[in-house]
Design a protein around this motif. Structure first.
Motif, mmCIF file in Angstrom:
data_model
loop_
_atom_site.group_PDB
_atom_site.id
_atom_site.type_symbol
_atom_site.label_atom_id
_atom_site.label_comp_id
_atom_site.label_asym_id
_atom_site.label_seq_id
_atom_site.Cartn_x
_atom_site.Cartn_y
_atom_site.Cartn_z
ATOM 1 N N UNK A 92 -8.757 -15.370 11.818
ATOM 2 C CA UNK A 92 -9.102 -15.579 13.222
ATOM 3 C C UNK A 92 -8.639 -16.929 13.722
ATOM 4 N N UNK A 93 -8.179 -16.961 14.961
ATOM 5 C CA UNK A 93 -7.636 -18.188 15.519
ATOM 6 C C UNK A 93 -8.595 -19.353 15.493
ATOM 7 N N UNK A 94 -9.878 -19.104 15.717
ATOM 8 C CA UNK A 94 -10.842 -20.199 15.772
ATOM 9 C C UNK A 94 -11.215 -20.722 14.391
ATOM 10 N N UNK A 148 -17.218 -13.810 18.020
ATOM 11 C CA UNK A 148 -18.180 -13.768 16.917
ATOM 12 C C UNK A 148 -17.611 -14.461 15.684
ATOM 13 N N UNK A 149 -18.515 -14.819 14.790
ATOM 14 C CA UNK A 149 -18.148 -15.321 13.467
ATOM 15 C C UNK A 149 -18.710 -14.344 12.445
ATOM 16 N N UNK A 150 -17.818 -13.840 11.573
ATOM 17 C CA UNK A 150 -18.209 -12.802 10.619
ATOM 18 C C UNK A 150 -17.817 -13.210 9.201
ATOM 19 N N UNK A 178 -13.478 -16.187 12.133
ATOM 20 C CA UNK A 178 -13.984 -16.807 13.362
ATOM 21 C C UNK A 178 -13.100 -16.350 14.515
ATOM 22 N N UNK A 179 -13.573 -15.408 15.275
ATOM 23 C CA UNK A 179 -12.801 -14.850 16.377
ATOM 24 C C UNK A 179 -13.166 -15.477 17.705
ATOM 25 N N UNK A 215 -21.081 -16.291 17.656
ATOM 26 C CA UNK A 215 -20.508 -17.600 17.965
ATOM 27 C C UNK A 215 -19.009 -17.491 17.714
ATOM 28 N N UNK A 216 -18.205 -17.896 18.672
ATOM 29 C CA UNK A 216 -16.760 -17.816 18.477
ATOM 30 C C UNK A 216 -16.014 -18.760 19.389
ATOM 31 N N UNK A 217 -14.724 -18.547 19.478
ATOM 32 C CA UNK A 217 -13.868 -19.455 20.225
ATOM 33 C C UNK A 217 -14.220 -19.591 21.686
ATOM 34 N N UNK A 218 -14.663 -18.496 22.317
ATOM 35 C CA UNK A 218 -15.045 -18.601 23.725
ATOM 36 C C UNK A 218 -16.306 -19.446 23.890
ATOM 37 N N UNK A 219 -17.184 -19.448 22.871
ATOM 38 C CA UNK A 219 -18.355 -20.329 22.901
ATOM 39 C C UNK A 219 -17.926 -21.782 22.754
#
Length: 416
Positions: A371-373, A184-186, A180-181, A207-211
């Motif tokens: 990933x941080x998120x 994006x989520x991969x 989870x970046x 979808x990711x942390x900025x979202x």
């Protein structure tokens, strides 16, 4: 043979790079004492210099005159990448901005290692744009072009979760990478056979942390700037609701720099004069006039991290940069409710990855978080519900992908 290829994890929020040193990945010190740096750029108008990473963040926080940019990876594949714009003291495209950032990474890596690194293995999300195939393809074209401008003779791309799987060498049985970046989520399902990593299926969603940050900002902060509030009509009686577009853009990391223009400021002036609650719209005007959009975005990010801590029951988003004592209350419950749709999208993408592999959830032995998120409770809760019997493994959240890319870079050198 000395390494010639640099593994680069060019992220939405943070970037890392590495090469192989013997039989293990060596992560480059891309900032003094750090193996990651924020994917941030600041064009300093007064000094006519460009700074990157923490130095760029510091320039923004210090209030230097210039233009700050972050989350440029999210714009790959969109028409914005090729629009030539005045950026502080230069006229540039965003492809050129990304290229300068990547060149800086290459130069710092060469200085740190004493090597000539003319080739790259770059991480990429499985899908840059999960709902637009044309933009997804164009994003890769844009990124490849940026690497060329940055001085790399060649670049290969590897899905980011697959790179993380290369670095997860001790995992036994079937494993699932949950990456989870920032943007994006991969997901990648993999297994280890004879000390080799075999990828079975990969999938992703935008979808990711900025979202997460955007949703929190829209729900908790932008109402304090007039989102959802009434404005008197220009002529005649009646009111209308402040249009959402300006608030959506002010809550989006990558769009904030483009809001500081005469048209948006004129709109905010009208809102401040005709708003039923003038104080709300005055805050919007001040945010634009003082160019505080990124300061507010950083405050949202800090509030998100604070309330997500295991021992935190509630917290607040500190908006004193805009107005003394202004705070937007946050609680664990509010955070979960605000991010529930994103959590559901991440869960659904994990399910679709399983379907691509023709594997049921009970067959997954380990879930590896990257990933941080991936540290967010909403992500862990969804994965716990889907894989109740799996072992949860915390990798190096910010550098696992870079380590895997370093392994892939060595393999690329071996083929050269």
């Amino acid at each position: 043979m000395f390494p010639q290829t640099l593994g680069i994890d060019f992220g939405t929020s943070n970037t890392a790079a590495g090469v192989m040193a013997g039989d293990r990945p060596y992560l480059i010190e891309v900032e003094p004492g750090q193996t990651t740096l924020p994917t941030s750029v600041f064009f300093d108008t007064q000094r006519k210099v460009t700074t990157y990473g923490s130095a760029a963040n510091a320039a923004l926080i210090d209030g230097r005159e210039g233009r700050f940019m972050r989350a440029l990876k999210s714009v790959l594949g969109t028409p914005l990448m090729r629009e030539r714009r005045q950026v502080a003291y230069e006229t540039l495209t965003l492809i050129e901005v990304v290229a300068r950032f990547l060149r800086t990474i290459r130069e710092r890596a060469e200085t740190a290692t004493g090597l000539s690194l003319k080739h790259a293995v770059s991480g990429r999300p499985v899908l840059f744009h999960s709902k637009d195939a044309a933009r997804n393809e164009q994003a890769l074209v844009d990124l490849r072009e940026a690497y060329g401008i940055a001085g790399f003779d060649s670049v290969e791309f590897l899905f980011e979760p697959e790179a993380a799987a290369l670095a997860a060498g001790t995992t036994k049985g079937l494993g699932l990478i949950v990456d989870i970046g920032g943007g994006t989520s991969d997901f990648s399902i993999f297994t280890r056979e004879n000390d080799e990593t075999k990828i079975i299926a990969s999938h992703g969603v935008r979808v990711g942390g900025t979202d997460f940050d955007k949703s929190i900002s829209l729900a908790r902060v932008m109402p304090l700037l007039g989102r959802g509030a009434e404005i008197r009509n220009d002529m005649g009686p009646g009111t209308y609701i402040a249009p959402n577009a300006i608030y959506n853009d002010m809550a989006s990391w990558e769009k904030i720099p483009f809001q500081y223009n005469a048209e948006t400021r004129r709109m905010a002036t009208v809102f401040a004069k005709q708003g039923i609650d003038k104080a709300l719209f005055q805050r919007l005007y001040d945010t634009l006039d003082l160019e505080l959009g990124h300061d507010i975005a950083f405050a949202v990010e800090r509030g998100k991290i604070m309330v997500n801590k295991p021992d935190a029951s509630d917290a607040a988003i500190d908006l004193s940069v805009l107005e003394p004592n202004l705070r937007a209350k946050m609680t664990n419950t509010l955070l979960r409710d605000t991010l529930s749709d994103h959590g559901a999208a991440i869960r659904q993408c994990a399910i679709e990855t399983l379907q691509r592999a023709d594997i049921t959830p009970d067959k997954i032995n380990s879930v590896v978080f990257v990933g941080g998120s991936s540290l967010m409770h909403v992500v862990r809760d969804e994965m716990q519900g889907l894989f109740p019997d799996a072992r949860f493994v915390d990798s190096e959240a910010f550098t696992a992908v870079a380590s895997g890319l370093a392994i892939a870079a060595a393999a690329a050198d071996g083929r050269r």
